[in-house]
Each structure stands twice: as C-alpha cells, then as structure tokens.
Design a protein around this motif. Structure first.
Motif, PDB file in Angstrom:
ATOM      1  N   PHE A 286      -2.780  -5.112  19.504  1.00 48.65           N
ATOM      2  CA  PHE A 286      -1.878  -4.685  18.442  1.00 48.65           C
ATOM      3  C   PHE A 286      -2.510  -4.731  17.056  1.00 48.65           C
ATOM      4  N   GLU A 287      -3.815  -4.986  16.995  1.00 50.18           N
ATOM      5  CA  GLU A 287      -4.455  -5.078  15.677  1.00 50.18           C
ATOM      6  C   GLU A 287      -4.373  -3.749  14.930  1.00 50.18           C
ATOM      7  N   GLU A 288      -4.606  -2.639  15.644  1.00 52.02           N
ATOM      8  CA  GLU A 288      -4.527  -1.334  14.982  1.00 52.02           C
ATOM      9  C   GLU A 288      -3.118  -1.047  14.492  1.00 52.02           C
ATOM     10  N   ARG A 289      -2.121  -1.417  15.303  1.00 55.75           N
ATOM     11  CA  ARG A 289      -0.737  -1.190  14.895  1.00 55.75           C
ATOM     12  C   ARG A 289      -0.392  -2.031  13.673  1.00 55.75           C
ATOM     13  N   ALA A 290      -0.922  -3.261  13.627  1.00 57.32           N
ATOM     14  CA  ALA A 290      -0.676  -4.113  12.470  1.00 57.32           C
ATOM     15  C   ALA A 290      -1.310  -3.516  11.222  1.00 57.32           C
ATOM     16  N   ALA A 291      -2.531  -2.990  11.371  1.00 60.51           N
ATOM     17  CA  ALA A 291      -3.190  -2.361  10.227  1.00 60.51           C
ATOM     18  C   ALA A 291      -2.407  -1.137   9.759  1.00 60.51           C
ATOM     19  N   GLU A 292      -1.905  -0.360  10.711  1.00 59.32           N
ATOM     20  CA  GLU A 292      -1.106   0.816  10.365  1.00 59.32           C
ATOM     21  C   GLU A 292       0.163   0.406   9.614  1.00 59.32           C
ATOM     22  N   ALA A 293       0.800  -0.658  10.079  1.00 55.41           N
ATOM     23  CA  ALA A 293       2.027  -1.118   9.411  1.00 55.41           C
ATOM     24  C   ALA A 293       1.735  -1.591   7.988  1.00 55.41           C
ATOM     25  N   ARG A 294       0.632  -2.322   7.830  1.00 59.92           N
ATOM     26  CA  ARG A 294       0.283  -2.792   6.481  1.00 59.92           C
ATOM     27  C   ARG A 294      -0.025  -1.623   5.559  1.00 59.92           C
ATOM     28  N   LEU A 295      -0.712  -0.604   6.098  1.00 57.94           N
ATOM     29  CA  LEU A 295      -1.017   0.578   5.288  1.00 57.94           C
ATOM     30  C   LEU A 295       0.269   1.302   4.892  1.00 57.94           C
ATOM     31  N   THR A 296       1.173   1.452   5.839  1.00 62.03           N
ATOM     32  CA  THR A 296       2.458   2.106   5.555  1.00 62.03           C
ATOM     33  C   THR A 296       3.211   1.350   4.466  1.00 62.03           C
ATOM     34  N   PHE A 297       3.147   0.028   4.531  1.00 62.49           N
ATOM     35  CA  PHE A 297       3.809  -0.795   3.508  1.00 62.49           C
ATOM     36  C   PHE A 297       3.182  -0.552   2.140  1.00 62.49           C
ATOM     37  N   ARG A 298       1.847  -0.451   2.099  1.00 58.20           N
ATOM     38  CA  ARG A 298       1.180  -0.208   0.816  1.00 58.20           C
ATOM     39  C   ARG A 298       1.518   1.183   0.284  1.00 58.20           C
ATOM     40  N   ILE A 299       1.518   2.169   1.183  1.00 59.14           N
ATOM     41  CA  ILE A 299       1.809   3.540   0.762  1.00 59.14           C
ATOM     42  C   ILE A 299       3.189   3.634   0.124  1.00 59.14           C
ATOM     43  N   ALA A 300       4.134   2.869   0.653  1.00 59.39           N
ATOM     44  CA  ALA A 300       5.501   2.909   0.122  1.00 59.39           C
ATOM     45  C   ALA A 300       5.545   2.504  -1.351  1.00 59.39           C
TER      46      ALA A 300
END
Length: 437
Positions: free
Chosen positions: A264-278
C-alpha cells in the motif's frame, strides 16, 4: 408460677422444632427457567387446571406427545391462556414450528403478552429462519424479564442473526436499485447493532451501491474508529475517501495500511499527493486534475512542484512566438529552456495548448530527471536513458520502468497520471542510487 413458667419454656422450643422440621421438609421454590421452553403459567394469575401442570412436567421431561394431550385438555377449561402457550411450546419442541407460528398469530393478539408467550413465538420464528421477527419478540421478552440471563443471551444471538439478515437484504435492495428499501433496512440494522465495525462497513458498502457516498463515508469513518476492520474494508474506505474528496481521511487510512503492508505504499503516496494538490492554487490544481493535460498545464505543474525548475539558471534559448503574451509564459518558457517542450525550428511555435501525448510526457519526465540535481546518485532505472531511448515507444518503456507512468494507456496524458509521475520522480531522486527500480 414455676410450673407455668416451666411449661411455657418447654412448649415453645418444641413448637420451634416442629416449624423448623416442616420448613426443612418443604421443597424450596424452583427458580424459573431462563431459556426456552418456559413454564407457561408464568406471569399469569391462577387458578390453573391440573392438566396444565401435568402438561408442563411432560414437556420439561421431553414427552411432547403427553404434553400435547394435557395442554389440549386444559385449553377447554379455566386455564386456556396457559394451555395455549404450552401448546405453542410443545409444537416447537415437536419440530412443528410452522404450526406453532400459526397459533402465535392469534395468541399474540388475544392473550396477555407474557415472557413465555413472547419467547415461544420468538423461538418459532427463529426456527423457520425469520431472525428479524424472532429478535423483536425476544427483545420484548427481555423487557418483561430483564434478570433472565439465558433469555438475554438468546436475544443477543438473534440480534446478530437479524442484523446480518437486514444487511444482506439491504445489499440486495441496493443491487436492485431500491434505494428507500435499502436505506430503511440499513437504519434498522444500525439501530440494533451500533457497536460493530463490521456492521458499519457493510452498511457503507450498500450505501455506496445506491450512490449515498457521503453517508457511506461517515459510516466507514465510524467503523474505522471502532477498529477491527479487515484490510479489504479499510482499502474500500480509503478509496471512497479519495473519491469523495476527504483527502485527510484517505491519507490516514493508506498511511496505516502501508505501515502494515508494503503493497500500500504507492496508494499512501497517491493519497498524500492528492491531499497536497487540494491545497494548491486554483490553476495548478485544475491542471493536476485535468482529464487531458496540455503542454502549458504540464509546465505549470512542474514549475509548482519543483523549486529546482524555478531556480534553474539557463542560457537564452529559442523563443517561442506563441508563448510571449501568455499569463503562464514564465513556466512555459522555463520548460522550453530546459528542453522539456520542443519548439518547431521553422515556425518558432511551441503549441502550449496542445494535448500532452504519452510519448511527450515520458520524454518530459526523463529529460527532467537529467536536469534535476541527484544528491546521492542516479537511480538505476534512469541510467543510460539517453543511449537507449531512440523512439517514443523506447522513452515510454523507460519511463514505465521507473514507475513514472503506465506503458499502456490513452495516447493523451491525464493530469493525475502526469502529476503522479512527477511525484514519483521526486521520490526516486530523493532515494538516489539506493533505488532498485
């Protein structure tokens, strides 16, 4: 006086002895049973026909034929209510729960609702696979006899079965598009069991199926707070959080999952990126979320994500005539200067509003990797790129090997995929030569 006094003290102890003997020889009152079947005379005022007593003793001994005969006789006398309850219990014990339930329909309307009647009719429903009705009747019995541990235990077991039935029925209703029916069943299940993470997760799944995603997310949140969810349910909660836009919840879920499982490391990175983009400026946020990314949008996102690009010292290069008057000219010109955007040598046009193709995006990412500083060396997947990538397909293959984009996909690059590629490149360069990619 002496003789009178003597007689008094002699007679009194004798009387006490007689009373004591009588008390000791009398059988103590038996404690009421706390599981089915119950004595049908409970909570009813007598007198009772002796046939009821004989019927109850026969039933307690497992003699259903004898019990049925006695209760049938008593139903014609003064003990009809008790006999009817006893007959219902007897039919259930004889394996005739359906017949017992037919009698319950009349008895519950005509007779006083006692604990034995409610338990018997609840048991009849339970034995013909009607857990919802069974639990409702047992719940009423518990209210009448709150100290009966066995009745409470059976009610708890039926509550679990009834909740499971309601959730399964809600899932079927949701699959059939019956929104109101599904929601009513979900609400009922949650009213009965609001302490189980699994119940909240099942409810959320059914709500997702009918488009109630905000409601589903709240129930996933409650399930996560209770703890004990399996990995699959947690992943669904994280996916829904991303879809609905609760990026903070998605980060929390996938960070937790990645700490337990590297998958799930990639999914966690994706979630963190989505949070930053917001939290990005509007223009960059829209570019990162665009279904079809343009060259200018790619330049803006790159400019925003990499301070090294903004601060890079470049020599004067080709000037693109179709960039000079744009509001985003600084970002686009810097991308041109770094070789990320090619300019037509004849027309001097960079076509910033053209869609960024998959091949151009791969080239962009690989060229960017070459101009960014590498504090601890170049990752293996980036080494030798210039020599090996002669065609667009080669470049896409090289970028995919690094995990910067997908090798197969739409020819037009989307904002989310390109932005993830930039974020992945940042991670690779931070890891440097330690990367095994």
């Amino acid at each position: 006086m002496k003789s009178g006094g003597f007689s008094f003290f002699v007679i009194l102890p004798a009387a006490l002895v007689v009373v004591a003997v009588r008390c000791a020889s009398a059988p103590p009152p038996s404690a009421p049973r706390d599981h089915f079947p119950l004595d049908p005379r409970e909570d009813l005022a007598g007198p009772f026909d002796e046939a009821v007593g004989r019927g109850w003793r026969a039933l307690a001994a497992g003699d259903t034929a004898g019990a049925q005969k006695e209760f049938a006789r008593a139903e014609e006398g003064i003990s009809k209510r008790a006999a009817t309850i006893g007959m219902i219990e007897t039919l259930i014990m004889a394996g005739r729960a359906g017949d017992a339930l037919d009698r319950c329909a009349d008895a519950l309307g005509d007779l006083e609702a006692t604990a034995p009647l409610l338990v018997a009719c609840g048991e009849a429903r339970a034995r013909i696979a009607q857990p919802v009705g069974a639990y409702e009747l047992y719940e009423r019995a518990v209210a009448l006899a709150p100290q009966r541990i066995g009745i409470q235990a059976r009610a708890d077991k039926l509550r679990d079965a009834a909740t499971e039935w309601l959730l399964t029925a809600a899932e079927h209703s949701a699959a059939d598009g019956h929104r109101d029916e599904a929601l009513a069943r979900i609400a009922r299940a949650l009213a009965w069991d609001s302490r189980s993470a699994g119940v909240f997760a099942r409810a959320a799944g059914a709500e997702c199926a009918i488009g109630e995603k905000d409601r589903a997310l709240e129930h996933y949140r409650q399930a996560l707070a209770l703890g004990g969810l399996d990995t699959e349910a947690q992943e669904r909660a994280g996916d829904l959080a991303l879809e609905v836009g609760d990026d903070a919840m998605a980060v929390a879920v996938f960070d937790w999952l990645s700490a337990q499982d590297p998958r799930f490391e990639e999914r966690a990175a994706e979630a963190r990126l989505t949070f930053r983009i917001a939290n990005w400026p509007e223009a960059e946020r829209q570019a990162a979320r665009a279904k079809r990314m343009t060259r200018a949008a790619a330049a803006s996102v790159t400019w925003w994500m990499f301070p090294e690009v903004r601060e890079a010292k470049v020599r004067a290069g080709i000037v693109a005539s179709d960039v000079l008057e744009r509001r985003d000219s600084r970002a686009v010109m810097r991308a041109i200067s770094l070789g990320l955007i090619d300019v037509d040598s004849y027309t001097h046009r960079a076509r910033p509003d053209a869609v960024l193709t998959r091949g151009a995006a791969a080239q962009w990412l690989m060229r960017l990797s070459a101009v960014l500083p590498k504090p601890r060396g170049s990752p293996r997947c980036l080494q030798g790129f210039a020599a090996s990538a002669r065609t667009a397909a080669d470049t896409i293959r090289a970028a995919a090997k690094c995990g910067l984009l997908f090798e197969a996909g739409s020819p037009a690059m989307s904002g989310p995929e390109f932005t993830r590629g930039l974020d992945r490149l940042r991670s690779l360069l931070s890891a440097g030569g330690e990367s095994e990619s």
